[in-house]
Design a protein around this motif. Structure first.
Motif, PDB file in Angstrom:
ATOM      1  N   SER A 166       4.756   4.011   2.572  1.00 36.91           N
ATOM      2  CA  SER A 166       4.174   2.722   2.215  1.00 36.91           C
ATOM      3  C   SER A 166       4.277   1.704   3.341  1.00 36.91           C
ATOM      4  CB  SER A 166       4.862   2.163   0.962  1.00 36.91           C
ATOM      5  OG  SER A 166       6.192   1.792   1.269  1.00 36.91           O
ATOM      6  N   ALA A 167       3.545   0.632   3.163  1.00 32.06           N
ATOM      7  CA  ALA A 167       3.599  -0.547   4.033  1.00 32.06           C
ATOM      8  C   ALA A 167       3.409  -1.764   3.139  1.00 32.06           C
ATOM      9  CB  ALA A 167       2.509  -0.492   5.100  1.00 32.06           C
ATOM     10  N   TRP A 168       3.961  -2.874   3.576  1.00 30.38           N
ATOM     11  CA  TRP A 168       3.859  -4.126   2.831  1.00 30.38           C
ATOM     12  C   TRP A 168       2.969  -5.111   3.569  1.00 30.38           C
ATOM     13  CZ3 TRP A 168       6.121  -5.191  -1.861  1.00 30.38           C
ATOM     14  CH2 TRP A 168       7.047  -4.267  -2.323  1.00 30.38           C
ATOM     15  N   GLU A 169       2.250  -5.897   2.791  1.00 27.79           N
ATOM     16  CA  GLU A 169       1.504  -7.014   3.357  1.00 27.79           C
ATOM     17  C   GLU A 169       2.510  -8.053   3.866  1.00 27.79           C
ATOM     18  OE1 GLU A 169      -1.042  -9.743   0.791  1.00 27.79           O
ATOM     19  OE2 GLU A 169      -2.493  -8.346   1.674  1.00 27.79           O
ATOM     20  N   ASN A 170       3.465  -8.413   3.041  1.00 28.93           N
ATOM     21  CA  ASN A 170       4.583  -9.303   3.388  1.00 28.93           C
ATOM     22  C   ASN A 170       5.820  -8.686   2.747  1.00 28.93           C
ATOM     23  OD1 ASN A 170       3.192 -11.552   4.731  1.00 28.93           O
ATOM     24  ND2 ASN A 170       2.210 -11.793   2.728  1.00 28.93           N
ATOM     25  N   ASN A 171       6.573  -7.916   3.498  1.00 30.52           N
ATOM     26  CA  ASN A 171       7.683  -7.151   2.950  1.00 30.52           C
ATOM     27  C   ASN A 171       8.832  -8.056   2.497  1.00 30.52           C
ATOM     28  OD1 ASN A 171       9.745  -5.403   2.339  1.00 30.52           O
ATOM     29  ND2 ASN A 171       9.516  -4.173   4.189  1.00 30.52           N
ATOM     30  N   PRO A 172       9.073  -8.105   1.178  1.00 34.77           N
ATOM     31  CA  PRO A 172      10.177  -8.929   0.685  1.00 34.77           C
ATOM     32  C   PRO A 172      11.539  -8.303   0.966  1.00 34.77           C
ATOM     33  CG  PRO A 172       9.140  -7.774  -1.122  1.00 34.77           C
ATOM     34  CD  PRO A 172       8.318  -7.482   0.107  1.00 34.77           C
ATOM     35  N   TYR A 173      11.563  -7.043   1.373  1.00 35.71           N
ATOM     36  CA  TYR A 173      12.819  -6.331   1.614  1.00 35.71           C
ATOM     37  C   TYR A 173      13.064  -6.083   3.089  1.00 35.71           C
ATOM     38  CZ  TYR A 173      11.833  -5.593  -3.265  1.00 35.71           C
ATOM     39  OH  TYR A 173      11.520  -5.792  -4.572  1.00 35.71           O
ATOM     40  N   GLN A 174      12.310  -6.719   3.946  1.00 35.05           N
ATOM     41  CA  GLN A 174      12.423  -6.533   5.395  1.00 35.05           C
ATOM     42  C   GLN A 174      13.856  -6.815   5.833  1.00 35.05           C
ATOM     43  OE1 GLN A 174       9.375  -6.257   7.446  1.00 35.05           O
ATOM     44  NE2 GLN A 174      10.600  -5.744   9.201  1.00 35.05           N
ATOM     45  N   ARG A 200       0.881  -1.168   0.000  1.00 33.42           N
ATOM     46  CA  ARG A 200       0.000   0.000   0.000  1.00 33.42           C
ATOM     47  C   ARG A 200       0.911   1.207   0.000  1.00 33.42           C
ATOM     48  NH1 ARG A 200      -5.119   1.281  -0.338  1.00 33.42           N
ATOM     49  NH2 ARG A 200      -5.974   3.086   0.753  1.00 33.42           N
ATOM     50  N   THR A 201       0.693   2.108  -0.923  1.00 35.43           N
ATOM     51  CA  THR A 201       1.619   3.208  -1.117  1.00 35.43           C
ATOM     52  C   THR A 201       0.885   4.497  -1.459  1.00 35.43           C
ATOM     53  OG1 THR A 201       3.629   3.882  -2.302  1.00 35.43           O
ATOM     54  CG2 THR A 201       1.979   2.688  -3.576  1.00 35.43           C
ATOM     55  N   CYS A 202       1.521   5.598  -1.144  1.00 30.58           N
ATOM     56  CA  CYS A 202       1.047   6.914  -1.565  1.00 30.58           C
ATOM     57  C   CYS A 202       2.283   7.769  -1.815  1.00 30.58           C
ATOM     58  CB  CYS A 202       0.147   7.547  -0.510  1.00 30.58           C
ATOM     59  SG  CYS A 202       0.950   7.881   1.064  1.00 30.58           S
ATOM     60  N   VAL A 203       2.099   8.866  -2.519  1.00 29.10           N
ATOM     61  CA  VAL A 203       3.230   9.729  -2.852  1.00 29.10           C
ATOM     62  C   VAL A 203       2.848  11.180  -2.609  1.00 29.10           C
ATOM     63  CG1 VAL A 203       4.852  10.453  -4.653  1.00 29.10           C
ATOM     64  CG2 VAL A 203       4.053   8.081  -4.590  1.00 29.10           C
ATOM     65  N   ILE A 204       3.778  11.893  -1.981  1.00 28.96           N
ATOM     66  CA  ILE A 204       3.651  13.328  -1.734  1.00 28.96           C
ATOM     67  C   ILE A 204       4.940  13.985  -2.238  1.00 28.96           C
ATOM     68  CG2 ILE A 204       2.164  13.046   0.287  1.00 28.96           C
ATOM     69  CD1 ILE A 204       4.744  13.542   2.015  1.00 28.96           C
ATOM     70  N   THR A 205       4.996  15.307  -2.175  1.00 28.45           N
ATOM     71  CA  THR A 205       6.260  15.995  -2.411  1.00 28.45           C
ATOM     72  C   THR A 205       6.519  16.962  -1.268  1.00 28.45           C
ATOM     73  OG1 THR A 205       5.362  17.876  -3.673  1.00 28.45           O
ATOM     74  CG2 THR A 205       6.014  15.908  -4.932  1.00 28.45           C
ATOM     75  N   ASP A 206       7.798  17.265  -1.092  1.00 24.89           N
ATOM     76  CA  ASP A 206       8.179  18.300  -0.144  1.00 24.89           C
ATOM     77  C   ASP A 206       8.013  19.660  -0.828  1.00 24.89           C
ATOM     78  OD1 ASP A 206      10.527  18.855  -1.671  1.00 24.89           O
ATOM     79  OD2 ASP A 206      11.792  17.626  -0.363  1.00 24.89           O
ATOM     80  N   PRO A 207       8.297  20.775  -0.148  1.00 25.37           N
ATOM     81  CA  PRO A 207       8.086  22.096  -0.752  1.00 25.37           C
ATOM     82  C   PRO A 207       8.911  22.366  -2.011  1.00 25.37           C
ATOM     83  CG  PRO A 207       8.248  22.308   1.619  1.00 25.37           C
ATOM     84  CD  PRO A 207       8.609  20.885   1.283  1.00 25.37           C
TER      85      PRO A 207
END
Length: 146
Positions: free
Chosen positions: A130-138, A115-122
């Motif tokens: 983001s968060a992972w259901e089962n993070n393959p990069y944990q 689950r992911t979202c994207v923002i920008t700084d100023p």
């Protein structure tokens, strides 16, 4: 022929408006920043990663070079922040946008289990939350080991 082993140590953003960027990373994203807003350089460690803000004009003076900077949203890289759950992605997105982050991509569950979202700084640097259901990069290290 052997190569010298190099480790990724951190990331440095070249910033135009240091006070605005310090306030964003400190007040909106919650990074611990001890330097004042009028400094030329901010150095901090966040979750075992070195993160730096360097005032563009200070870096150009140091290196005796002028550089070109992106206009609009900077698509050259993305800063990735993780939270513990899908619900926290949604909550973090709502909170940071309410505090002034620029919304780019609303919370979405991707087919690969993130689950992911994207923002920008100023200054329009992309930041993913983001968060992972089962993070393959944990990572397997224990934070107490450091």
């Amino acid at each position: 022929m052997s190569l010298i082993e190099m480790r990724l140590d951190g990331i440095q953003l070249m910033v135009e408006n240091m006070p605005k960027m310090v306030r964003f990373y400190r007040d909106v994203l919650g990074f611990e920043i001890t330097e004042g807003e009028d400094t030329g350089f901010v150095y901090l460690v966040k979750d075992h990663t070195l993160f730096m803000l360097y005032k563009r004009e200070s870096f150009e003076f140091l290196t005796c070079h002028e550089y070109n900077y992106c206009c609009g949203i900077n698509g050259h890289f993305e800063i990735s922040l993780s939270v513990n759950s899908f619900k926290e992605v949604d909550k973090a997105y709502e909170e940071v946008v309410a505090k002034g982050a620029n919304a780019v991509y609303p919370p979405t569950t991707e087919f690969w289990g993130q689950r992911t979202c994207v923002i920008t700084d100023p200054e329009n640097n992309l930041i993913e939350i983001s968060a992972w259901e089962n993070n393959p990069y944990q990572t397997s290290f224990d934070k107490d080991e450091f």
